[in-house]
Enzyme design. Sequence first.
Site, PDB file in Angstrom:
ATOM      1  CG  ASP A 147      -1.893   1.098   1.287  1.00  0.00           C
ATOM      2  OD1 ASP A 147      -2.811   1.092   0.448  1.00  0.00           O
ATOM      3  OD2 ASP A 147      -1.760   1.968   2.159  1.00  0.00           O
ATOM      4  CD  GLU A 151      16.119 -14.007   3.315  1.00  0.00           C
ATOM      5  OE1 GLU A 151      15.735 -14.875   4.138  1.00  0.00           O
ATOM      6  OE2 GLU A 151      16.486 -12.862   3.645  1.00  0.00           O
TER       7      GLU A 151
END
Length: 557
Positions: free
Chosen positions: A216, A276
């Site tokens: 956002d 990751e």
Amino acid sequence: MAVPPMTEQKSTPEQPLDKDWWRGAVIYQIYPRSFQDHNGDGVGDLVGITERLDYVADLGVDAIWLSPFFTSPMKDFGYDVSNYRDVDPIFGTLGDFDRLLEKAHSRGLKVIIDQVISHTSDKHPWFSESRQNRTNPRHDWYMWADPNPDGTPPNNWLSIFGGSAWAWDSRRMQYYMHNFLTSQPDLNFHNQQVQDAVLSDMRFWLERGVDGFRLDTVNFYFASLGLESNPVVKPEDFNASTAPAVNPYNFQEHLYDKSRPENLEFLTRIRALLDEYPGRTSVGEIGDSQHQLEVMAQYTSGTDKLHMAYTFDYLGGAFDAQHFKTSIDLTEKDAPDGWICLAFSNHDVVRHVSRWMSHGDREAFGKLTATMLLTMRGSVCLYQGEELGLTEAELAFEDLVDPYGIEFWPQFKGRDGCRTPMVWQSSAHLGGFSTAPRAWLPVPGDHLLKAPDLQEKQNDSLLHHYRATLKFRRQHQALVKGTIKTLEAPEGVLMFTRTAGAETLLCAFNMTGGPIVVRLPDGLGVKGIDAPGSVAAPVGDGDLSLPAFGGFVGAVL
């Protein structure tokens, strides 16, 4: 607290993990308060969403995006988070979320969740501590500033929700910054500890198994520590795509309170975290009316920042062929290695069927916009109910709950009109959304006439058109990941080609309410390929006859 993965994304020899699944993906946005109420309190919840996932999967989309469901005082209906690691009781529990995630993955749906990290709720423990005094361990976790000698705020920055972007706190005898409500204080991302804490909260959900984040107001993370006042924008240069035209926020060029260069380095930290976890993705919301394409290009360039981003080009712009052509050309020019996420509607703007067409054949218009959106280059966000042709609800002032609309009523009615509950059965109480006496927002009567149970029985319904067009899109890599090139066309017509490998498709759309004949470029031959809603392929002299709000998608020979 580390949480073991609930639904780890694995690859198999038969089905290797596609790390780029997001590129060209279609994402279905769910506003949890308004999708399905399971427990009968008039507010949608996570169990309700889980019960409706078969409907979403059957549409043929690739992923869902869940608007915030975290613990919150709900002053901004979940976009004011007080605990990033838990589910608000209104929506359910962490166990409910885990079951939703498991069900979505079993139906082939990725799950993207909102991350509202530019600000927190003023009820967040971080802010409660920060506001106590100027010496506590989190004293500089938020944007604090001394007043001017006369007691006024330190500069002219404005809140999108109206008034100054600064609120006085009597404990510290300082102002704190808030880009939105006064109950949404802005975090200080210049502080490395703030970045670390936010990234740790994001890791919590990655460990839980989510497939990515919708970020956002991704360009609001940093503000200038120099606190320089923003320059004035001339009235003739106003751009109301980020804020409504009646909002004085448009009177400034927002050079110092958002879209700061420091943001780029933090985005690389977010990307490093996501990398990751193979196959995870990010999509950023860029709210910057003056520089949105430039910012989008910066934020999605290379492979070390956001995967994709969306702007308010189509969420706030006009339904005009030249506007679309210009936006496509600028995106290709300014962000050649970036990736845009396209959307015509979402939870913050007037539904596009109402925004762009106040009367006339909305069914034909809805089919045209669906085909346009699903053939342009980029990933796509569909907003719940868009596939039904839901219109903007006309609500009375006493029905409003959105503080944004209440502040600027009646010239701007806020966001409640696009957030009314989903309808499922035409003759059921509240359209099948809830068994409660009333829902948190009214269910418009005309929405009942567009409920899925009715559209399922109509072979030419908008719902069937969305399903068919989504299927057609998946069958053509040129539409999913191909390049795009706009072509010259008569006024009111948007025309472009999409190319991947040996396949090139021609797409032409009449965006007007009258028929238009399009002369195809010399030497360009096309044939029909049974695209949903497409007019017949041209014959003879190569003219393409497009009816009002008619489109054509065909193969270039």
